[in-house]
Design a protein around this motif. Structure first.
Motif, PDB file in Angstrom:
ATOM      1  N   THR A 193       0.577   4.848   0.448  1.00  0.00           N
ATOM      2  CA  THR A 193      -0.602   5.275   1.360  1.00  0.00           C
ATOM      3  C   THR A 193      -1.681   5.306   0.590  1.00  0.00           C
ATOM      4  O   THR A 193      -1.849   5.491  -0.607  1.00  0.00           O
ATOM      5  CB  THR A 193       0.156   6.894   1.399  1.00  0.00           C
ATOM      6  OG1 THR A 193       1.335   6.828   2.105  1.00  0.00           O
ATOM      7  CG2 THR A 193      -0.739   7.790   2.251  1.00  0.00           C
TER       8      THR A 193
ATOM      9  N   VAL B 125      -3.265   7.352  -2.665  1.00  0.00           N
ATOM     10  CA  VAL B 125      -2.951   8.644  -2.671  1.00  0.00           C
ATOM     11  C   VAL B 125      -2.027   9.227  -3.604  1.00  0.00           C
ATOM     12  O   VAL B 125      -2.267  10.209  -4.236  1.00  0.00           O
ATOM     13  CB  VAL B 125      -2.523   9.085  -1.288  1.00  0.00           C
ATOM     14  CG1 VAL B 125      -2.257  10.449  -1.109  1.00  0.00           C
ATOM     15  CG2 VAL B 125      -3.598   8.893  -0.153  1.00  0.00           C
TER      16      VAL B 125
ATOM     17  N   LYS C  21      -7.314   5.942  10.450  1.00  0.00           N
ATOM     18  CA  LYS C  21      -7.560   7.066  10.037  1.00  0.00           C
ATOM     19  C   LYS C  21      -8.740   7.508   9.677  1.00  0.00           C
ATOM     20  O   LYS C  21      -8.995   7.133   8.555  1.00  0.00           O
ATOM     21  CB  LYS C  21      -6.208   7.721   9.017  1.00  0.00           C
ATOM     22  CG  LYS C  21      -4.753   7.558   9.596  1.00  0.00           C
ATOM     23  CD  LYS C  21      -4.392   8.544  10.654  1.00  0.00           C
ATOM     24  CE  LYS C  21      -3.054   8.462  11.071  1.00  0.00           C
ATOM     25  NZ  LYS C  21      -2.563   9.175  11.754  1.00  0.00           N
TER      26      LYS C  21
ATOM     27  N   ALA D 173      -9.793   4.911   6.967  1.00  0.00           N
ATOM     28  CA  ALA D 173      -9.021   4.063   5.922  1.00  0.00           C
ATOM     29  C   ALA D 173      -7.858   3.336   7.235  1.00  0.00           C
ATOM     30  O   ALA D 173      -7.636   3.719   8.395  1.00  0.00           O
ATOM     31  CB  ALA D 173      -7.689   4.814   5.288  1.00  0.00           C
TER      32      ALA D 173
ATOM     33  N   SER E 114     -11.234  10.015   4.622  1.00  0.00           N
ATOM     34  CA  SER E 114     -10.234   9.976   5.736  1.00  0.00           C
ATOM     35  C   SER E 114      -8.964  10.285   5.826  1.00  0.00           C
ATOM     36  O   SER E 114      -8.600  10.937   4.624  1.00  0.00           O
ATOM     37  CB  SER E 114     -10.124   8.353   5.964  1.00  0.00           C
ATOM     38  OG  SER E 114      -9.242   7.765   5.029  1.00  0.00           O
ATOM     39  N   GLY E 115      -8.470  10.216   6.639  1.00  0.00           N
ATOM     40  CA  GLY E 115      -7.075  10.821   6.638  1.00  0.00           C
ATOM     41  C   GLY E 115      -6.071   9.588   6.009  1.00  0.00           C
ATOM     42  O   GLY E 115      -6.708   8.769   5.552  1.00  0.00           O
ATOM     43  N   ASN E 116      -4.958  10.104   5.712  1.00  0.00           N
ATOM     44  CA  ASN E 116      -3.991   9.278   4.853  1.00  0.00           C
ATOM     45  C   ASN E 116      -3.256   8.180   5.704  1.00  0.00           C
ATOM     46  O   ASN E 116      -3.053   8.625   6.977  1.00  0.00           O
ATOM     47  CB  ASN E 116      -2.901   9.747   4.120  1.00  0.00           C
ATOM     48  CG  ASN E 116      -3.448  10.684   3.065  1.00  0.00           C
ATOM     49  OD1 ASN E 116      -4.475  10.673   2.663  1.00  0.00           O
ATOM     50  ND2 ASN E 116      -2.644  11.844   2.677  1.00  0.00           N
TER      51      ASN E 116
ATOM     52  N   ASN F  85      -6.243   6.586   1.339  1.00  0.00           N
ATOM     53  CA  ASN F  85      -7.284   6.891   1.851  1.00  0.00           C
ATOM     54  C   ASN F  85      -8.667   6.340   1.547  1.00  0.00           C
ATOM     55  O   ASN F  85      -8.652   5.721   0.623  1.00  0.00           O
ATOM     56  CB  ASN F  85      -7.376   8.365   2.169  1.00  0.00           C
ATOM     57  CG  ASN F  85      -7.494   9.275   0.610  1.00  0.00           C
ATOM     58  OD1 ASN F  85      -8.291   8.644  -0.195  1.00  0.00           O
ATOM     59  ND2 ASN F  85      -6.892  10.517   0.438  1.00  0.00           N
TER      60      ASN F  85
END
Length: 152
Positions: A134, A100, A49, A66, A149-151, A136
């Motif tokens: 989760t 996260v 991600k 990530a 970044s996205g998770n 990032n």
């Protein structure tokens, strides 16, 4: 730590200064891996991600990612650099990895300056961590903030 670096990077950018994050004392050593002309994400069994690509120099882009292993039990941060120049490009890179849910930083890694071959990809990887939650990653290349970044 992430907020302080973001503030420092934003302030430096506003003032027109170059900010090199690789000298951070608390950063562990990351590892550069050259990929030649093969995109490191394509064909990888892991889930990546990534934030959007950012220009770090003329004809050079980078993005922070990530990564979660195929099994799902391990994670790591990475900074991908694409050198579209006809010659070698040297850069540093740095990324963190953050849970996260709790907001806790799991680690910070820095790759010393390395030459990236012409028209090729290289990735600065942080340490692989066994982690099921989760995460990032925020990152920098050549002192340019790459976002989060996205998770994964």
């Amino acid at each position: 730590m992430r907020i302080m670096k973001l503030i420092a990077g934003t302030t430096a950018a506003f003032l027109g200064l170059s900010l090199t994050m690789a000298g951070t004392a608390s950063a562990a050593a990351g590892t550069w891996v050259p990929y030649g002309n093969d995109n490191p994400i394509i064909g990888s069994p892991a889930t990546w991600k990534c934030a959007g690509s950012r220009t770090v120099a003329t004809n050079v882009i980078a993005q922070v990612c990530a990564i979660r292993s195929k099994s799902g039990g391990s994670v790591q941060g990475a900074v991908i650099v694409r050198n579209n120049r006809s010659g070698l490009f040297s850069t540093t890179a740095e990324m963190d990895l953050q849970d996260v849910n709790s907001g806790s930083e799991l680690g910070l890694w820095s790759c010393a300056s390395s030459g990236i071959a012409a028209n090729s990809w290289s990735v600065c990887f942080g340490k692989t961590i066994a982690w099921g939650q989760t995460v990032n990653s925020a990152g920098w290349a050549k002192g340019v903030y790459l976002g989060i970044s996205g998770n994964v």
